[in-house]
Design an enzyme around this catalytic site. Structure first.
Site, PDB file in Angstrom:
ATOM      1  N   LYS A  40      64.313  41.531  52.060  1.00  0.00           N
ATOM      2  CA  LYS A  40      64.971  40.965  53.233  1.00  0.00           C
ATOM      3  C   LYS A  40      66.478  41.177  53.081  1.00  0.00           C
ATOM      4  O   LYS A  40      67.057  40.808  52.070  1.00  0.00           O
ATOM      5  CB  LYS A  40      64.681  39.469  53.341  1.00  0.00           C
ATOM      6  CG  LYS A  40      65.283  38.843  54.594  1.00  0.00           C
ATOM      7  CD  LYS A  40      65.019  37.355  54.664  1.00  0.00           C
ATOM      8  CE  LYS A  40      66.005  36.556  53.861  1.00  0.00           C
ATOM      9  NZ  LYS A  40      67.345  36.444  54.448  1.00  0.00           N
ATOM     10  N   ASP A  67      67.247  40.273  58.598  1.00  0.00           N
ATOM     11  CA  ASP A  67      67.335  38.860  58.991  1.00  0.00           C
ATOM     12  C   ASP A  67      68.726  38.547  59.556  1.00  0.00           C
ATOM     13  O   ASP A  67      69.584  38.044  58.855  1.00  0.00           O
ATOM     14  CB  ASP A  67      67.042  38.038  57.720  1.00  0.00           C
ATOM     15  CG  ASP A  67      67.160  36.545  57.926  1.00  0.00           C
ATOM     16  OD1 ASP A  67      67.046  36.074  59.064  1.00  0.00           O
ATOM     17  OD2 ASP A  67      67.350  35.830  56.913  1.00  0.00           O
ATOM     18  N   LYS A  69      69.026  36.930  62.704  1.00  0.00           N
ATOM     19  CA  LYS A  69      68.878  35.713  63.542  1.00  0.00           C
ATOM     20  C   LYS A  69      69.726  35.773  64.801  1.00  0.00           C
ATOM     21  O   LYS A  69      70.641  34.962  65.003  1.00  0.00           O
ATOM     22  CB  LYS A  69      69.241  34.460  62.743  1.00  0.00           C
ATOM     23  CG  LYS A  69      68.452  34.260  61.466  1.00  0.00           C
ATOM     24  CD  LYS A  69      68.820  32.936  60.815  1.00  0.00           C
ATOM     25  CE  LYS A  69      68.092  32.700  59.520  1.00  0.00           C
ATOM     26  NZ  LYS A  69      68.537  33.544  58.404  1.00  0.00           N
ATOM     27  N   ASP A  72      71.992  34.954  71.589  1.00  0.00           N
ATOM     28  CA  ASP A  72      73.051  35.258  72.559  1.00  0.00           C
ATOM     29  C   ASP A  72      72.396  35.350  73.931  1.00  0.00           C
ATOM     30  O   ASP A  72      71.207  35.064  74.069  1.00  0.00           O
ATOM     31  CB  ASP A  72      73.736  36.594  72.167  1.00  0.00           C
ATOM     32  CG  ASP A  72      75.202  36.643  72.619  1.00  0.00           C
ATOM     33  OD1 ASP A  72      75.482  36.198  73.756  1.00  0.00           O
ATOM     34  OD2 ASP A  72      76.044  37.116  71.846  1.00  0.00           O
ATOM     35  N   THR A 130      65.210  26.125  57.225  1.00  0.00           N
ATOM     36  CA  THR A 130      64.674  25.283  56.147  1.00  0.00           C
ATOM     37  C   THR A 130      65.772  24.452  55.482  1.00  0.00           C
ATOM     38  O   THR A 130      65.497  23.608  54.637  1.00  0.00           O
ATOM     39  CB  THR A 130      63.922  26.138  55.104  1.00  0.00           C
ATOM     40  OG1 THR A 130      64.617  27.369  54.924  1.00  0.00           O
ATOM     41  CG2 THR A 130      62.518  26.433  55.552  1.00  0.00           C
ATOM     42  N   ARG A 222      66.958  33.212  45.648  1.00  0.00           N
ATOM     43  CA  ARG A 222      67.564  32.869  44.364  1.00  0.00           C
ATOM     44  C   ARG A 222      66.581  32.636  43.232  1.00  0.00           C
ATOM     45  O   ARG A 222      66.903  32.925  42.074  1.00  0.00           O
ATOM     46  CB  ARG A 222      68.490  31.650  44.569  1.00  0.00           C
ATOM     47  CG  ARG A 222      69.752  32.016  45.332  1.00  0.00           C
ATOM     48  CD  ARG A 222      70.430  30.819  45.944  1.00  0.00           C
ATOM     49  NE  ARG A 222      69.676  30.280  47.072  1.00  0.00           N
ATOM     50  CZ  ARG A 222      70.140  29.342  47.901  1.00  0.00           C
ATOM     51  NH1 ARG A 222      71.337  28.843  47.709  1.00  0.00           N
ATOM     52  NH2 ARG A 222      69.399  28.920  48.900  1.00  0.00           N
TER      53      ARG A 222
HETATM   54  O1  C5P Z   1      67.530  31.714  47.861  1.00  0.00           O
HETATM   55  P1  C5P Z   1      66.507  31.240  48.843  1.00  0.00           P
HETATM   56  O2  C5P Z   1      65.070  31.476  48.406  1.00  0.00           O
HETATM   57  O3  C5P Z   1      66.758  29.824  49.313  1.00  0.00           O
HETATM   58  O4  C5P Z   1      66.742  32.197  50.089  1.00  0.00           O
HETATM   59  C1  C5P Z   1      66.082  32.041  51.304  1.00  0.00           C
HETATM   60  C2  C5P Z   1      66.484  33.146  52.226  1.00  0.00           C
HETATM   61  O5  C5P Z   1      65.797  32.956  53.454  1.00  0.00           O
HETATM   62  C3  C5P Z   1      67.972  33.203  52.567  1.00  0.00           C
HETATM   63  O6  C5P Z   1      68.323  34.573  52.648  1.00  0.00           O
HETATM   64  C4  C5P Z   1      68.084  32.547  53.922  1.00  0.00           C
HETATM   65  O7  C5P Z   1      69.103  33.113  54.721  1.00  0.00           O
HETATM   66  C5  C5P Z   1      66.720  32.852  54.539  1.00  0.00           C
HETATM   67  N1  C5P Z   1      66.222  31.907  55.530  1.00  0.00           N
HETATM   68  C6  C5P Z   1      66.066  30.550  55.288  1.00  0.00           C
HETATM   69  N2  C5P Z   1      65.590  29.713  56.267  1.00  0.00           N
HETATM   70  C7  C5P Z   1      65.245  30.209  57.461  1.00  0.00           C
HETATM   71  C8  C5P Z   1      65.374  31.573  57.706  1.00  0.00           C
HETATM   72  C9  C5P Z   1      65.862  32.422  56.712  1.00  0.00           C
HETATM   73  O8  C5P Z   1      66.340  30.108  54.185  1.00  0.00           O
HETATM   74  N3  C5P Z   1      64.716  29.420  58.368  1.00  0.00           N
END
Ligand code: C5P
Length: 246
Positions: A40, A67, A69, A72, A130, A222
């Site tokens: 992603k 990603d 998002k 607009d 999230t 992460r």
């Molecule tokens: O590091 P981590 O596992 O928290 O990363 C989650 C990834 O998913 C990030 O790149 C974040 O931008 C993306 N994301 C998210 N929640 C969403 C949509 C995308 O955390 N609803």
């Protein structure tokens, strides 16, 4: 309710390449034997590197979820999506709160930028991030519903607008499937293994729980990119997710 069967599908796990630049992202994949895995690419990397990061990842055989998002007015989103589709990405997304007309426009733009419907990128709509919890929904956004109700509503709206699925947390996967049908795709970030920090995420769950709740795909950042051994952790998380599905 008429449920239109989606012909689209997702990979099981996308690793979020939340790195500063292309060099770091590509070195991470190469140094950790993660050649060709689904990835992603988010705003951080794309806004720095532009389309060439997509080109490089595709050239190395990675399925790519871009990603960005989008949110607009419908015409702007339509034209932007046409451009993104022409990059050859596999999955893209919009914010569901942009409304049905905007989601429809996104889908039209993707179709226009693709050779045919089969090669059109999967369109997902983000329900609630999230990193959003009930307190934020109620007190900052002034939405007088539970997170679950709001996510279910946004998922229905997304389906009506022609999205192939939504991004939601593991906690809402079941209700989304109930409301929109099992073919409607769900992708869930906020994945954490036991005893791990949540960072800025609020609605988190383990890979095993994600599998058990029936989510189609997970996004993990992460937990893998900052692990001592990203390769081992990637394999563990994938296995846990697939075991949960059984
Ligand atoms: O590091 P981590 O596992 O928290 O990363 C989650 C990834 O998913 C990030 O790149 C974040 O931008 C993306 N994301 C998210 N929640 C969403 C949509 C995308 O955390 N609803």
């Amino acid at each position: 309710m008429l449920i239109i069967k989606s012909l689209k599908s997702l990979a099981e796990i996308y690793v979020a390449l939340d790195f500063e630049d292309k060099q770091q992202a590509l070195s991470f994949l190469q140094n950790n034997n993660l050649a060709g895995i689904p990835v992603k690419t988010g705003m951080e990397l794309f806004y720095r590197e532009g389309p060439r990061i997509i080109h490089d990842l595709k050239e190395k055989g990675h399925p790519v979820f871009l990603d960005l998002k989008l949110h607009d007015i419908p015409q702007t989103v339509k034209r932007a999506m046409k451009n993104l589709a022409s990059l050859g990405v596999d999955v893209v997304n919009v914010h569901a709160s942009g409304g049905k007309e905007m989601i429809q426009a996104a889908r039209e733009g993707l179709r226009e930028g693709s050779i045919n419907e089969n090669s059109r990128p999967v369109l997902l709509a983000v329900t609630q991030l999230t990193s959003t919890d009930q307190n934020m929904l109620t007190n900052e956004l002034l939405i007088p519903h539970s997170v679950k109700e709001n996510v279910a509503h946004l998922a229905e709206l997304s389906r009506a607008g022609g999205a192939d699925g939504v991004v939601c947390s593991v906690e809402e996967t079941k209700i989304v499937k109930q409301v929109c049908g099992s073919e409607f795709l769900t992708l869930t970030p906020g994945i954490r293994q036991q005893n791990e920090t949540n960072h800025d995420q609020k609605r988190v769950a383990s890979p095993h729980k994600a599998g058990g709740e029936g989510t189609d795909a997970i996004v993990v950042g992460r937990s893998i990119t900052q692990a001592q051994s990203p390769e081992t952790t990637y394999k563990q998380i994938r296995e846990e997710f697939l075991n949960g599905q059984q």
